[in-house]
Design a protein around this motif. Sequence first.
Motif, PDB file in Angstrom:
ATOM      1  N   TYR A 122       0.842  -1.194   0.000  1.00 45.14           N
ATOM      2  CA  TYR A 122       0.000   0.000   0.000  1.00 45.14           C
ATOM      3  C   TYR A 122       0.879   1.246   0.000  1.00 45.14           C
ATOM      4  CZ  TYR A 122      -2.894   3.786   1.831  1.00 45.14           C
ATOM      5  OH  TYR A 122      -3.522   4.990   2.010  1.00 45.14           O
ATOM      6  N   ALA A 160       3.157   1.484   3.421  1.00 41.74           N
ATOM      7  CA  ALA A 160       2.868   0.455   4.417  1.00 41.74           C
ATOM      8  C   ALA A 160       4.045  -0.504   4.550  1.00 41.74           C
ATOM      9  CB  ALA A 160       1.610  -0.315   4.028  1.00 41.74           C
ATOM     10  N   GLU A 215       2.241  -5.173   8.001  1.00 48.65           N
ATOM     11  CA  GLU A 215       0.905  -4.615   8.108  1.00 48.65           C
ATOM     12  C   GLU A 215      -0.140  -5.691   7.804  1.00 48.65           C
ATOM     13  OE1 GLU A 215      -0.372  -0.651   6.870  1.00 48.65           O
ATOM     14  OE2 GLU A 215      -1.500  -1.605   5.259  1.00 48.65           O
ATOM     15  N   THR A 216      -1.254  -5.648   8.533  1.00 54.22           N
ATOM     16  CA  THR A 216      -2.391  -6.525   8.283  1.00 54.22           C
ATOM     17  C   THR A 216      -3.631  -5.656   8.142  1.00 54.22           C
ATOM     18  OG1 THR A 216      -2.978  -6.796  10.624  1.00 54.22           O
ATOM     19  CG2 THR A 216      -1.316  -8.311   9.718  1.00 54.22           C
ATOM     20  N   PRO A 217      -4.734  -6.219   7.644  1.00 58.87           N
ATOM     21  CA  PRO A 217      -5.962  -5.416   7.527  1.00 58.87           C
ATOM     22  C   PRO A 217      -6.400  -4.802   8.847  1.00 58.87           C
ATOM     23  CG  PRO A 217      -6.180  -7.445   6.270  1.00 58.87           C
ATOM     24  CD  PRO A 217      -4.902  -7.559   7.035  1.00 58.87           C
ATOM     25  N   ASP A 218      -6.093  -5.472   9.956  1.00 55.71           N
ATOM     26  CA  ASP A 218      -6.501  -4.968  11.270  1.00 55.71           C
ATOM     27  C   ASP A 218      -5.385  -4.232  11.997  1.00 55.71           C
ATOM     28  OD1 ASP A 218      -9.011  -6.164  10.927  1.00 55.71           O
ATOM     29  OD2 ASP A 218      -8.234  -8.084  11.681  1.00 55.71           O
ATOM     30  N   ASN A 219      -4.226  -4.175  11.397  1.00 50.71           N
ATOM     31  CA  ASN A 219      -3.079  -3.566  12.074  1.00 50.71           C
ATOM     32  C   ASN A 219      -2.225  -2.836  11.041  1.00 50.71           C
ATOM     33  OD1 ASN A 219      -0.958  -2.876  13.778  1.00 50.71           O
ATOM     34  ND2 ASN A 219       0.017  -4.884  13.588  1.00 50.71           N
ATOM     35  N   HIS A 220      -2.565  -1.583  10.780  1.00 47.76           N
ATOM     36  CA  HIS A 220      -1.805  -0.788   9.827  1.00 47.76           C
ATOM     37  C   HIS A 220      -0.499  -0.315  10.451  1.00 47.76           C
ATOM     38  CE1 HIS A 220      -5.695   0.343   7.444  1.00 47.76           C
ATOM     39  NE2 HIS A 220      -5.329  -0.909   7.280  1.00 47.76           N
ATOM     40  N   ARG A 277       2.270   2.290   8.998  1.00 45.99           N
ATOM     41  CA  ARG A 277       2.517   3.139   7.835  1.00 45.99           C
ATOM     42  C   ARG A 277       3.493   4.263   8.160  1.00 45.99           C
ATOM     43  NH1 ARG A 277      -3.575   2.921   5.099  1.00 45.99           N
ATOM     44  NH2 ARG A 277      -3.456   0.655   4.759  1.00 45.99           N
TER      45      ARG A 277
END
Length: 519
Positions: A71, A95, A99-104, A106
């Motif tokens: 990302y 990103a 990184e995970t969908p629940d843990n950005h 960045r």
Amino acid sequence: MEKQPLLPSPPGNLLHSIPSAGYRKQQERKTLKLILLGVLVFSVLHLWKIWHWRSKALHPPATSVDPPPFYSSVRTTKICTNEDHSAVGYAGYIALDDETPDNHRRSFFWLFRAQNDPDNAPVILTIGGGPGTSGLTNPLFGQSHCVIAANGTTKPNPVPWSEHYNLLALDHPIGTGMSYGTHVNNSRSAAYDVYDFLQKFYRLYPNLRKNKFVVSGGSYGGIYVPHIGHVVHEENKKVASGRGQPGAKHINLDSLMISNPWSVSRCTTYASCDSWRQDAEMHMRWLLQQRCYYTSLYNSTQCSDFYELLPVCLDAVSYGLSNSTAYNRRQALHTCYPIIGGDTHGWDLQDVRNHCGDTTEIEVCYPDWPWLEEFLNKTHTREELGIPDHVVYHALTYQIGVEFSENGDHIQRAQLLYTPLLESGIRVLHYVGYQDANCAWPGIFAFLKLLQSPFQERFLNTPDIPWPTEDVATVRTVGKGAGNFTYILVKQAGHFVEKNQPALVKTIVEHWIENKAFS
């Protein structure tokens, strides 16, 4: 004699195709040779396949696996520009790998493109100190196209580093400034985050990959920078041998630039006052010399009390370094705290020439800190930079300092990481403000003299040369041009050398990056 009957004749002319015994032996030998040759060829091919498989397993090529997508959100901006508004910048987020969908996680960056020939200009990575000081303080306090002004405005900078160099400002580590997501609590993990960021940055800007790359920082950056340089160098070696991370490419690391290596302390809480330099032992040996003798920051009673505490402090630091647990390092920090955080009677630790009144708030002597926060939290600025609504900019994020302090990250000898870099031809510059009592020059100079490297003996025996004059600065350099290992003491500057001597520091940076002798 009775004649033997003749054998019946074979049909057709088969009788004439029956080979003789000699001919049959010749054919058998030829067949055997062909079989042996086939076995040999098969064996060679089999051995080659085994070697090829092992070679790929042990040394996979860096390009054998494409790097995964990531990302990023980047915007073009001119909100910090030069006189004719020609300088363009790019800002946004990249990103990190975990990184995970629940843990950005960045990293925020702002690339100030060089005003001259940006596609071929060296790239300077500039980061903050702290721990928890934003990397945007450096460009907006004097390195970039603009400088911060009253009421959250900016004005063109007459002496920017970004005139000839691409300035890449990074809010480091995660949780600092505009960067957001799960934190790390040590400089080594944070350095690997920077390497991850850089690999992705160069995928976004492949035209800059060939250019010189320089890492720059000060204050607690004196711990960050050697870790970043060391990680980049080690990963470069892995890439060269085919063992790099999937898709990783060489980063053209040229040199490091470090100013006043220590942490900037605002001292509004106990944890934020835990200010340590690269070598905790060396710092404590020389801190009181600066605060009691070279300046009068502490009074005679304080100096007497602190000198009595000094041996206990040094023992605690030594124990924390040799028995390196987070608890022992943290205890060393607390033991020495009275020496570090003594009453300065209103005089500024960052610059002993300034009296800030009966407060330890940095805003009193440095109003541009709140100006910076005002500017970067304005709606227009946030829209230009693409800042999400949940991120509020702080020039110093105290929580990062607490987490690094609790992990004992301050108690280490990060300067030892310079040795393998120097041995590999990566140059190291320290430029230091003489008036700084937060990271006093005597301790910095002491660890540089004792650093074992290919340049130690020559550094010890090299004189300090006035440059440009004795009352402005002196230079001690080893190596051709600007040197491989160089120390500059700036007489009329404190902790924030760029703010005190902007034109001189710009000249120092240009000499260093172009490897031009200080003469």
